[in-house]
Design an enzyme around this catalytic site. Structure first.
Site, mmCIF file in Angstrom:
data_model
loop_
_atom_site.group_PDB
_atom_site.id
_atom_site.type_symbol
_atom_site.label_atom_id
_atom_site.label_comp_id
_atom_site.label_asym_id
_atom_site.label_seq_id
_atom_site.Cartn_x
_atom_site.Cartn_y
_atom_site.Cartn_z
ATOM 1 N N ASP A 67 0.822 -1.209 0.000
ATOM 2 C CA ASP A 67 0.000 0.000 0.000
ATOM 3 C C ASP A 67 0.856 1.259 0.000
ATOM 4 O OD1 ASP A 67 0.894 -0.527 2.615
ATOM 5 O OD2 ASP A 67 -1.087 -1.089 3.320
ATOM 6 N N ASP A 136 -8.031 -2.565 13.895
ATOM 7 C CA ASP A 136 -9.410 -2.767 13.429
ATOM 8 C C ASP A 136 -9.528 -3.968 12.497
ATOM 9 O OD1 ASP A 136 -8.161 -1.908 11.137
ATOM 10 O OD2 ASP A 136 -9.530 -0.247 10.735
ATOM 11 N N HIS A 138 -7.662 -4.559 9.761
ATOM 12 C CA HIS A 138 -7.300 -4.383 8.351
ATOM 13 C C HIS A 138 -6.018 -5.137 8.010
ATOM 14 C CE1 HIS A 138 -5.008 -0.501 9.603
ATOM 15 N NE2 HIS A 138 -4.088 -1.374 9.251
ATOM 16 N N GLU A 143 -9.860 -1.542 5.095
ATOM 17 C CA GLU A 143 -10.545 -1.205 6.340
ATOM 18 C C GLU A 143 -11.841 -2.014 6.471
ATOM 19 O OE1 GLU A 143 -8.872 0.167 8.444
ATOM 20 O OE2 GLU A 143 -8.268 2.227 8.079
HETATM 21 C C1 F6R Z 1 1.283 -1.567 6.168
HETATM 22 C C2 F6R Z 1 -0.022 -2.185 6.214
HETATM 23 C C3 F6R Z 1 -0.847 -2.224 7.454
HETATM 24 C C4 F6R Z 1 -0.045 -2.570 8.709
HETATM 25 C C5 F6R Z 1 -0.954 -2.531 9.939
HETATM 26 C C6 F6R Z 1 -0.216 -2.881 11.209
HETATM 27 O O1 F6R Z 1 1.843 -1.683 4.878
HETATM 28 O O2 F6R Z 1 -0.459 -2.639 5.202
HETATM 29 O O3 F6R Z 1 -1.862 -3.183 7.281
HETATM 30 O O4 F6R Z 1 0.524 -3.838 8.559
HETATM 31 O O5 F6R Z 1 -1.514 -1.266 10.043
HETATM 32 O O6 F6R Z 1 0.747 -1.912 11.463
HETATM 33 P P1 F6R Z 1 1.846 -2.125 12.595
HETATM 34 O O7 F6R Z 1 2.674 -3.257 12.155
HETATM 35 O O8 F6R Z 1 2.629 -0.834 12.608
HETATM 36 O O9 F6R Z 1 1.091 -2.394 13.851
#
Ligand code: F6R
Length: 260
Positions: A67, A136, A138, A143
């Site tokens: 992303d 959440d 994702h 989302e």
């Molecule tokens: C990042 C991504 C997100 C993160 C998620 C967890 O490229 O796609 O899905 O993996 O927000 O983030 P952390 O690892 O910082 O808790």
């Protein structure tokens, strides 16, 4: 889904790096799927160490990021293109032109999203996708409510995610509202997905997507449909799982030849 509960981030980094290393030795031109955020950092540290120490070779590999923020200019230090470069790809010998990120600054975003999917497909698809999970539920930035059939597209972030990610920006106001993310349908096509979750704040999310119903309200639950999904957890992230003892027993008694 295989759930593996390990002591901490170091062990998680080593086990995920073992899977990447085995893949690269079997298929030097493998396509890796990369996540940003904190969860995969121990994996990147371990892979960089193995490259340095043992010459683990990424020279024929490709990588696709999950992303990218929309609205950050090219070269912004918190754009995922820069984060991936800094945290991982600059530390190994993958060719810069083989590292692909969605273009969140494209004038025609739908066309850029289609081109991203085409590029992934033309290289044979992702062999191993690293994932984190948002509080959440994702994965990527899919989302709650994201379609299980979705492909790379623009999405709005919910406020909880913007607040979670504010730690990387000078203030919450600077966290973009929009992102481009691989869809759940895209992620599901990766041949092996390895999701990493650490820390007590992820425990309810992990319980929901591993042991709860498959539902778009918790996007990561779609991984219950994936034929080869590995969930790597530390003790804190695993602390709300009903079947934790069963997962431990299963992993402890797994034949070594199976690998991850
Ligand atoms: C990042 C991504 C997100 C993160 C998620 C967890 O490229 O796609 O899905 O993996 O927000 O983030 P952390 O690892 O910082 O808790």
């Amino acid at each position: 889904m295989e759930v593996v509960i390990l002591q901490g981030s170091k062990q998680i980094g080593q086990l995920a790096a073992d899977a990447v290393e085995a893949l690269l030795r079997r298929k030097p031109d493998a396509v890796l799927g990369l996540a940003t955020g904190s969860s995969p950092l121990p994996v990147y540290d371990e892979l960089a160490a193995r490259h340095e120490r043992d010459g683990l070779d990424f020279s024929a590999a490709h990588a696709f990021a999950l992303d990218e923020y929309v609205g950050l200019e090219h070269g912004h230090p918190e754009s995922y293109r820069e984060v991936i470069r800094r945290e991982f790809t600059d530390r190994v010998n993958i060719l810069p032109e083989n590292v692909h990120t969605p273009d969140g600054a494209a004038e025609d975003l739908p066309a850029a999203c289609r081109a991203y999917e085409d590029q992934m497909r033309s290289l044979g698809g992702v062999d191993l996708q690293l994932l984190g999970v948002g509080t959440d539920g994702h994965i990527g930035f899919n989302e709650p409510g994201s379609s299980f059939a979705s492909r790379t597209r623009i999405k709005s972030l919910i406020e909880q995610t913007r607040r979670d990610n504010a730690r990387f920006f000078p203030s919450l106001a600077e966290v973009p509202h929009h992102v481009v993310t691989q869809g759940l349908g895209t992620i599901l096509e990766a041949r092996h997905v390895v999701l990493i979750a650490t820390g007590a704040q992820k425990a309810p999310t992990v319980r929901d997507f591993v042991e709860g119903p498959v539902s778009a309200i918790c996007a990561a639950s779609i991984l219950q449909f994936h034929p080869h999904a590995t969930i790597l957890l530390d003790e804190a992230a695993a602390s709300s799982l009903k079947l934790a003892d069963f997962y431990r027993h299963t992993y402890d008694n797994k034949p070594a030849w199976q690998g991850l």
